[in-house]
Design an enzyme around this catalytic site. Structure first.
Site, PDB file in Angstrom:
ATOM      1  N   SER A 152       0.843  -1.193   0.000  1.00 49.70           N
ATOM      2  CA  SER A 152       0.000   0.000   0.000  1.00 49.70           C
ATOM      3  C   SER A 152       0.880   1.244   0.000  1.00 49.70           C
ATOM      4  O   SER A 152       1.649   1.442  -0.945  1.00 49.70           O
ATOM      5  CB  SER A 152      -0.968  -0.032   1.190  1.00 49.70           C
ATOM      6  N   ASP A 185      -9.018  -4.800  -6.113  1.00 47.19           N
ATOM      7  CA  ASP A 185      -8.645  -3.745  -5.171  1.00 47.19           C
ATOM      8  C   ASP A 185      -9.487  -2.501  -5.420  1.00 47.19           C
ATOM      9  O   ASP A 185      -9.441  -1.906  -6.488  1.00 47.19           O
ATOM     10  CB  ASP A 185      -7.151  -3.419  -5.346  1.00 47.19           C
ATOM     11  N   HIS A 194      -7.686  -5.109  -1.442  1.00 51.47           N
ATOM     12  CA  HIS A 194      -6.422  -4.394  -1.249  1.00 51.47           C
ATOM     13  C   HIS A 194      -5.368  -5.251  -0.563  1.00 51.47           C
ATOM     14  O   HIS A 194      -4.175  -5.040  -0.759  1.00 51.47           O
ATOM     15  CB  HIS A 194      -6.679  -3.115  -0.454  1.00 51.47           C
TER      16      HIS A 194
END
Length: 727
Positions: A596, A671, A703
């Site tokens: 991320s 995602d 995600h």
């Protein structure tokens, strides 16, 4: 006697051999990945909940293979363990619910409505139970539709609010369902969390104190761009269209409705101003006549705490305003003082750290309750007899969290625990007692009860070390300094059987983004069993929280404002310099990994500082901040129109030619946080510039790659580092 001694000695030798053998165990990849949530999880108190209005609590226990829900009384006058009453066994519970047709494998989450009533939810059938003759008797309360979500039960009124798709409904005490909203456009959403769950928002339904009125978010996102999330599990593939507001683009518009079940009518608060502002910190007044809302402008640098009439929706007054030349970040509703409906606690970063302020409902500051170069983490409850609020805070160290009681009149602060580590506090309804659950680097877990007045405490649990039989690495605490002198905290994990005369490959694991902290004094001290797995296989692991991460105050967090990925990389490069100063680090075998924001940092380091790392794995990475969501991105970067230079500097699509070494990107195909297009566009830029890059996707994952597939993910990452840093 000699035979006995010989047998004892033999037993000791065998035990020692077994122990020596056991301590040589290494983790499987499954254990390194999911072990702390499964077979290697330290023992914890299960389903602890204070009973309303009593000095008593319940918890789920297992004795002689049988599960039970047990009530324990608490008294500081007793020195021995508190007496226990079994309210329900799992077999009894299954018989009450299903008449022997099926058996439950474990207790669902049980919630107390009062001192004698409780409820639970099993597959959208709600069951209520009553204490009768010392035992709980459960029956069906109501059955909600299978697609009901956001189920919210009010303990006072026993009304149940829930959503079906984009509408809000109410099941009242007469068993009648009321349709609160009836929007036919799927892009008008009611009763769900809004603003992409920023600003501490995690729900969209707010019952009044008596539970007879319902406030709810209404989000109109018709003006937001459509975005396809493709479902590849069907043939042909199907595009699920979501609304995804990207930085600088159209954002959704949110209002707050108040529903009156007796009239079946809704009034909306007249918040005025630009329609794309943010409504946060929703709080009912104790008398239910008004609702408080923190209104934040889209620029996120100006906040108004407003009071609105719950009957008319009219603005009554603005209690105060907060501004900041970078951003204001409200994340907590008002907390009213028990028995004082004209006083509340407000959270603010106005002095540079997250602290608590006592206000009256005229908007006048009574006093600042906490102060210092540290942040408050949670407000856990009130010690009513002592006129104190109970909090947790990072006062001793940013790497630890402890419990404190703060006097509401004098602001005097006292610590409630003694042991080092990371403490979580649960306070009883009247504040007489608390549960303190904590762990530390070498303390797998402790749970104890304590009285808020006096020194009484009772130990409930001291967890055994589930990792005691494994071959574990040495971990060293590291403190470095940023280029402005700010201390930076990290951990160096050495390979097992470490030999300082050898050189080892190293992997830097990082996140270094807002609202996240990696370095805690918790169990295990490494922070992650995959780190230890890699140490068992000959790697050094280094991780550090640089500026921009959480729990260090606003100057530390805001150092990255308008330039995400620059100051943070400077700090991580201080870590690299430290690693290179160590004679046992192989400078030609250095890797970096993050997910991320950490994926953004990983890719940034490979492209903006090429040659530092020879291999990297970036998961779910932000590649171009102009493609990330409005609320988060504009807080830290302003809009692309206002800050074109910052966006250009951080844009990784323009820097693929700089790549040296091996880089693999990983993304979940579904995602909806960092949308798949980030890494797809990056691949296109690499192809256009004839740059070779490695890539892997996880079909159907959001995600994060979770569940059993996470083992596959971590094996993939490990193999990549082995291939490029070891062979």
């Amino acid at each position: 006697m000699n035979k006995t001694i010989l047998l004892l000695m033999t037993g000791m030798i065998i035990s020692g051999a077994e122990l020596s053998y056991a301590q040589q165990r290494t983790y499987t990849m499954a254990q390194a990945t999911n072990g702390l949530r499964q077979d290697l999880a330290p023992e914890r108190i299960k389903q602890f909940e204070w009973i309303p209005g009593e000095d008593a609590y319940t918890r789920a226990v297992t004795a002689n293979g049988a599960a039970a829900w047990v009530k324990y009384g608490v008294s500081a006058r007793k020195s021995a363990a508190s007496p226990a009453d079994t309210l329900l066994t799992l077999s009894q519970f299954s018989k009450q619910l299903f008449a022997g047709a099926k058996s439950l494998r474990g207790f669902p989450v049980m919630h107390w409505l009062s001192g004698t009533e409780a409820w639970c939810n099993i597959e959208n059938t709600l069951y209520s139970g009553r204490l009768e003759n010392g035992a709980m008797q459960f029956h069906v309360w109501c059955t909600l539709p299978v697609d009901a979500e956001n189920i919210t039960v009010n303990p006072q009124s026993r009304q149940i609010a829930y959503t079906i798709k984009n509408n809000l409904l109410l099941h009242n005490t007469s068993g009648v369902t009321q349709q609160i909203t009836n929007d036919t456009d799927v892009n008008i959403v009611n009763g769900k969390s809004v603003h992409r769950e920023e600003f501490g928002i995690d729900k969209g339904i707010f019952f009044s104190p008596k539970g007879d009125l319902v406030a709810f978010y209404r989000m109109d996102q018709r003006m937001v761009n459509d975005y396809p999330i493709v479902d590849w599990s069907v043939v042909p593939a199907h595009a699920n269209i979501i609304k995804y507001p990207m930085a600088g683009g159209k954002s959704h518009e949110v209002t707050l409705g108040i529903y009156q079940p007796s009239t079946q009518k809704t009034v909306f608060l007249k918040t005025g101003g630009p329609a794309d502002h943010y409504l946060t910190c929703v709080t009912w007044a104790p008398d239910q006549q008004s609702v408080y809302v923190a209104l934040l402008n889209r620029e996120q640098n100006h906040l108004w705490l407003n009071q609105y009439n719950a009957v008319t929706g009219e603005l009554m007054k603005t209690l105060f305003e907060e501004t900041d030349n970078k951003y204001v970040q409200p994340t907590h509703p008002l907390t009213f003082i028990p028995g004082k409906p004209d006083q509340f606690i407000w959270w603010s970063n106005r002095d540079g750290y997250t602290h608590l302020y006592l206000y009256n409902t005229q908007g006048q500051l009574e006093r600042q309750l906490t102060k210092g170069s540290w942040v408050v983490n949670e407000l856990a409850g009130f010690h009513i007899a002592g006129n104190e609020v109970v909090i947790t805070a990072a006062k001793e160290s940013p790497m630890e969290k402890h419990g404190y009681a703060v006097n509401l009149k004098t602001a005097a602060l006292r610590r409630l625990d003694q042991a080092a580590g990371w403490h979580d506090i649960q306070v009883s309804s009247n504040g007489a007692y608390l549960l303190d659950s904590y762990s530390a680097g070498n303390v797998p877990g402790v749970a104890q009860l304590a009285a808020l007045s006096g020194k009484w405490q009772e130990q409930l649990l001291t967890a055994a070390d589930p990792l005691r039989d494994f071959k574990r690495p040495e971990i060293r605490q590291v403190t470095l300094k940023a280029d402005d002198g700010t201390p930076l905290y990290g951990k160096l994990i050495l390979p097992v059987d470490f030999d300082s005369t050898r050189q080892y490959p190293v992997i830097v694991y990082l996140y270094n983004g807002p609202n996240v902290q990696l370095i805690h004094n918790t169990f295990p001290y490494s922070g992650n069993l995959w780190y230890e797995y890699m140490a068992q296989h000959g790697y050094i692991i280094f991780t550090m929280d640089g500026r921009g991460s959480a729990n260090r105050g606003m100057a530390f967090e805001q150092a990255t404002f308008r330039q995400l990925g620059t100051v943070e990389m400077n700090d991580q490069l201080q870590g690299v310099a430290y690693l290179k100063s160590l004679p046992y680090v192989n400078q030609q075998k250095m890797g970096v990994h993050g997910w991320s924001f950490g994926g953004f940092m990983t890719t940034s380091l490979m492209l903006r500082h090429p040659g530092v790392f020879q291999a990297a794995v970036a998961g779910g990475p932000v590649i171009d901040w102009s493609m990330y969501e409005v609320m988060y991105t504009e807080r830290y970067m302003d809009t692309p129109q206002e800050n074109p230079e910052g966006y250009a500097t951080s844009n990784l699509l323009t820097k693929t030619k700089n790549l040296q070494g091996h880089l693999m990107l990983i993304h979940g195909t579904n995602d909806d946080v960092v949308v798949w297009q980030h890494s797809i566009n990056f691949l296109k830029a690499c192809v256009d510039n004839e740059v070779q890059v490695d890539y892997f996707v996880y079909p159907g994952h959001l995600h994060n790659v979770l569940g059993k597939d996470r083992t596959h993910l971590m094996q993939k990452i490990t193999d990549y580092f082995d291939a490029n840093l070891k062979l």
